[in-house]
Motif scaffolding. Structure first.
Motif, PDB file in Angstrom:
ATOM      1  N   LEU A  60       0.809  -1.076  -0.058  1.00 48.00           N
ATOM      2  CA  LEU A  60      -0.097  -0.048   0.005  1.00 48.00           C
ATOM      3  C   LEU A  60       0.912   1.459  -0.121  1.00 48.00           C
ATOM      4  CD1 LEU A  60      -2.786  -0.965   2.461  1.00 48.00           C
ATOM      5  CD2 LEU A  60      -2.950  -0.806  -0.095  1.00 48.00           C
ATOM      6  N   ALA A  61       1.987   1.273   0.892  1.00 51.99           N
ATOM      7  CA  ALA A  61       2.831   2.372   0.993  1.00 51.99           C
ATOM      8  C   ALA A  61       3.643   2.596  -0.535  1.00 51.99           C
ATOM      9  CB  ALA A  61       3.632   2.316   1.791  1.00 51.99           C
ATOM     10  N   SER A  62       3.591   1.670  -1.023  1.00 56.97           N
ATOM     11  CA  SER A  62       4.455   1.635  -2.657  1.00 56.97           C
ATOM     12  C   SER A  62       3.601   2.285  -3.602  1.00 56.97           C
ATOM     13  CB  SER A  62       4.797   0.205  -2.927  1.00 56.97           C
ATOM     14  OG  SER A  62       5.360   0.125  -4.415  1.00 56.97           O
ATOM     15  N   ILE A  63       2.396   1.852  -3.631  1.00 58.99           N
ATOM     16  CA  ILE A  63       1.334   2.396  -4.449  1.00 58.99           C
ATOM     17  C   ILE A  63       1.086   3.719  -4.283  1.00 58.99           C
ATOM     18  CG2 ILE A  63      -1.176   2.125  -5.139  1.00 58.99           C
ATOM     19  CD1 ILE A  63      -1.208  -0.735  -4.173  1.00 58.99           C
ATOM     20  N   ILE A  64       0.958   4.372  -3.224  1.00 51.98           N
ATOM     21  CA  ILE A  64       1.056   5.981  -3.086  1.00 51.98           C
ATOM     22  C   ILE A  64       2.260   6.637  -3.291  1.00 51.98           C
ATOM     23  CG2 ILE A  64      -1.263   5.563  -2.014  1.00 51.98           C
ATOM     24  CD1 ILE A  64       0.078   6.306   0.651  1.00 51.98           C
ATOM     25  N   GLY A  65       3.175   6.073  -3.704  1.00 53.35           N
ATOM     26  CA  GLY A  65       4.413   6.571  -3.859  1.00 53.35           C
ATOM     27  C   GLY A  65       5.499   6.796  -2.795  1.00 53.35           C
ATOM     28  N   CYS A  66       5.509   6.113  -1.691  1.00 58.64           N
ATOM     29  CA  CYS A  66       6.620   6.173  -0.522  1.00 58.64           C
ATOM     30  C   CYS A  66       7.641   5.667  -1.268  1.00 58.64           C
ATOM     31  CB  CYS A  66       5.967   5.200   0.396  1.00 58.64           C
ATOM     32  SG  CYS A  66       6.997   5.445   1.724  1.00 58.64           S
ATOM     33  N   SER A  67       8.924   6.163  -0.720  1.00 63.45           N
ATOM     34  CA  SER A  67      10.446   6.093  -1.265  1.00 63.45           C
ATOM     35  C   SER A  67      10.666   4.754  -0.408  1.00 63.45           C
ATOM     36  CB  SER A  67      11.112   7.042  -1.155  1.00 63.45           C
ATOM     37  OG  SER A  67      10.916   8.262  -1.950  1.00 63.45           O
ATOM     38  N   LYS A  69      13.654   1.727   0.514  1.00 63.38           N
ATOM     39  CA  LYS A  69      15.233   1.374   0.545  1.00 63.38           C
ATOM     40  C   LYS A  69      15.472  -0.331   0.694  1.00 63.38           C
ATOM     41  CE  LYS A  69      19.800   1.983   2.128  1.00 63.38           C
ATOM     42  NZ  LYS A  69      21.063   3.078   2.736  1.00 63.38           N
ATOM     43  N   TYR A  70      16.125  -1.010   0.022  1.00 59.61           N
ATOM     44  CA  TYR A  70      16.393  -2.529   0.071  1.00 59.61           C
ATOM     45  C   TYR A  70      17.249  -2.735   1.364  1.00 59.61           C
ATOM     46  CZ  TYR A  70      17.419  -7.307  -0.567  1.00 59.61           C
ATOM     47  OH  TYR A  70      17.233  -8.632  -0.371  1.00 59.61           O
ATOM     48  N   ILE A  71      17.019  -3.275   2.425  1.00 64.11           N
ATOM     49  CA  ILE A  71      17.742  -3.565   3.705  1.00 64.11           C
ATOM     50  C   ILE A  71      17.457  -4.806   3.912  1.00 64.11           C
ATOM     51  CG2 ILE A  71      18.264  -2.983   6.147  1.00 64.11           C
ATOM     52  CD1 ILE A  71      17.043  -0.075   5.445  1.00 64.11           C
ATOM     53  N   PRO A  72      18.265  -5.812   3.622  1.00 67.92           N
ATOM     54  CA  PRO A  72      18.139  -7.398   3.746  1.00 67.92           C
ATOM     55  C   PRO A  72      17.958  -7.623   5.166  1.00 67.92           C
ATOM     56  CG  PRO A  72      20.081  -6.788   2.376  1.00 67.92           C
ATOM     57  CD  PRO A  72      19.666  -5.667   2.713  1.00 67.92           C
ATOM     58  N   GLU A  73      18.782  -7.060   6.049  1.00 72.79           N
ATOM     59  CA  GLU A  73      18.448  -7.356   7.660  1.00 72.79           C
ATOM     60  C   GLU A  73      17.290  -7.101   8.029  1.00 72.79           C
ATOM     61  OE1 GLU A  73      22.821  -6.712   6.340  1.00 72.79           O
ATOM     62  OE2 GLU A  73      20.877  -5.417   6.274  1.00 72.79           O
ATOM     63  N   LEU A  74      16.598  -6.270   7.474  1.00 74.64           N
ATOM     64  CA  LEU A  74      15.200  -5.896   7.811  1.00 74.64           C
ATOM     65  C   LEU A  74      13.857  -6.741   6.964  1.00 74.64           C
ATOM     66  CD1 LEU A  74      15.447  -2.230   8.825  1.00 74.64           C
ATOM     67  CD2 LEU A  74      15.430  -4.072  10.341  1.00 74.64           C
ATOM     68  N   GLY A  75      14.399  -7.507   6.256  1.00 73.14           N
ATOM     69  CA  GLY A  75      13.508  -8.203   5.222  1.00 73.14           C
ATOM     70  C   GLY A  75      13.042  -7.654   4.130  1.00 73.14           C
ATOM     71  N   GLY A  76      13.808  -6.840   3.585  1.00 80.22           N
ATOM     72  CA  GLY A  76      13.795  -6.502   2.092  1.00 80.22           C
ATOM     73  C   GLY A  76      13.474  -5.091   2.032  1.00 80.22           C
ATOM     74  N   HIS A  77      12.674  -4.643   1.139  1.00 81.56           N
ATOM     75  CA  HIS A  77      12.321  -2.924   0.797  1.00 81.56           C
ATOM     76  C   HIS A  77      11.691  -2.570   2.049  1.00 81.56           C
ATOM     77  CE1 HIS A  77      13.697  -4.426  -3.146  1.00 81.56           C
ATOM     78  NE2 HIS A  77      13.930  -3.489  -3.416  1.00 81.56           N
ATOM     79  N   VAL A  78      11.979  -1.586   2.429  1.00 82.35           N
ATOM     80  CA  VAL A  78      11.224  -0.758   3.716  1.00 82.35           C
ATOM     81  C   VAL A  78      11.076   0.590   3.144  1.00 82.35           C
ATOM     82  CG1 VAL A  78      11.911  -2.640   5.357  1.00 82.35           C
ATOM     83  CG2 VAL A  78      13.353  -0.652   5.244  1.00 82.35           C
ATOM     84  N   PRO A  79       9.869   1.292   3.815  1.00 77.57           N
ATOM     85  CA  PRO A  79      10.006   2.731   3.423  1.00 77.57           C
ATOM     86  C   PRO A  79      10.874   3.545   4.171  1.00 77.57           C
ATOM     87  CG  PRO A  79       8.137   1.820   4.669  1.00 77.57           C
ATOM     88  CD  PRO A  79       8.927   0.519   4.408  1.00 77.57           C
ATOM     89  N   LEU A  80      11.302   4.332   3.518  1.00 74.89           N
ATOM     90  CA  LEU A  80      12.508   5.549   4.320  1.00 74.89           C
ATOM     91  C   LEU A  80      11.159   6.208   5.094  1.00 74.89           C
ATOM     92  CD1 LEU A  80      14.511   6.502   1.267  1.00 74.89           C
ATOM     93  CD2 LEU A  80      15.151   5.257   3.026  1.00 74.89           C
ATOM     94  N   ASN A  88       8.084  10.114   2.984  1.00 81.16           N
ATOM     95  CA  ASN A  88       8.187  11.537   2.110  1.00 81.16           C
ATOM     96  C   ASN A  88       6.800  11.738   1.547  1.00 81.16           C
ATOM     97  OD1 ASN A  88       8.487   8.792   0.483  1.00 81.16           O
ATOM     98  ND2 ASN A  88       8.128  10.117  -1.283  1.00 81.16           N
ATOM     99  N   VAL A  89       5.861  10.852   2.059  1.00 85.82           N
ATOM    100  CA  VAL A  89       4.294  10.997   1.526  1.00 85.82           C
ATOM    101  C   VAL A  89       3.678  11.967   2.564  1.00 85.82           C
ATOM    102  CG1 VAL A  89       1.984  10.071   0.651  1.00 85.82           C
ATOM    103  CG2 VAL A  89       4.134   9.072   0.182  1.00 85.82           C
ATOM    104  N   PRO A  90       3.077  13.107   2.342  1.00 86.71           N
ATOM    105  CA  PRO A  90       2.710  14.024   3.293  1.00 86.71           C
ATOM    106  C   PRO A  90       1.336  13.014   4.146  1.00 86.71           C
ATOM    107  CG  PRO A  90       2.564  15.076   1.390  1.00 86.71           C
ATOM    108  CD  PRO A  90       3.160  13.824   0.803  1.00 86.71           C
TER     109      PRO A  90
END
Length: 115
Positions: A60-67, A69-80, A88-90
């Motif tokens: 859901l965060a990805s769909i609305i344009g959230c930036s 970062k890929y962090i393997p230790e946290l399980g993959g792509h996580v929102p900045l 970064n999404v208001p």
């Protein structure tokens, strides 16, 4: 939690013991799941809990344009996000496993409102 170690990027290869667990033979694994042979070890244990396949739920965060970062230790792509969990999404804040697969204790702490 409770002083119990959690091992990420680790595969349980064998639980040792005859009628009860006495240990577990583990190996480090690469991000593609490949076992690192030189990183095998046996850990004494009387109880073994195995979990796997955890990935942050971030669609859901990805769909609305959230930036992200890929962090393997946290399980993959996580929102900045910043220290207040704002992205970064208001008006979009994140908490819990979307910020990375960690313990329930960490997820609950991140979800508390701080003024």
């Amino acid at each position: 939690m409770f002083g119990i170690p959690v091992r990420i990027r680790t595969a349980a290869l064998e639980i040792t013991g005859d009628k009860e667990a006495t240990g577990v033979r583990t190996a480090e694994v690469k991000s593609n799941g490949e076992i690192v042979q030189k990183r095998e070890r046996v850990v004494d244990a009387d109880f073994v809990c195995v979990a796997g396949g955890l990935t942050p739920l971030a669609e859901l965060a990805s769909i609305i344009g959230c930036s992200f970062k890929y962090i393997p230790e946290l399980g993959g792509h996580v929102p900045l996000h910043n220290e207040q969990m704002q992205t970064n999404v208001p008006n979009l804040y994140v908490a819990g496993n979307i910020t990375g697969i960690e313990s329930a204790k960490v997820a609950m702490a991140r979800g508390k409102w701080r003024v």
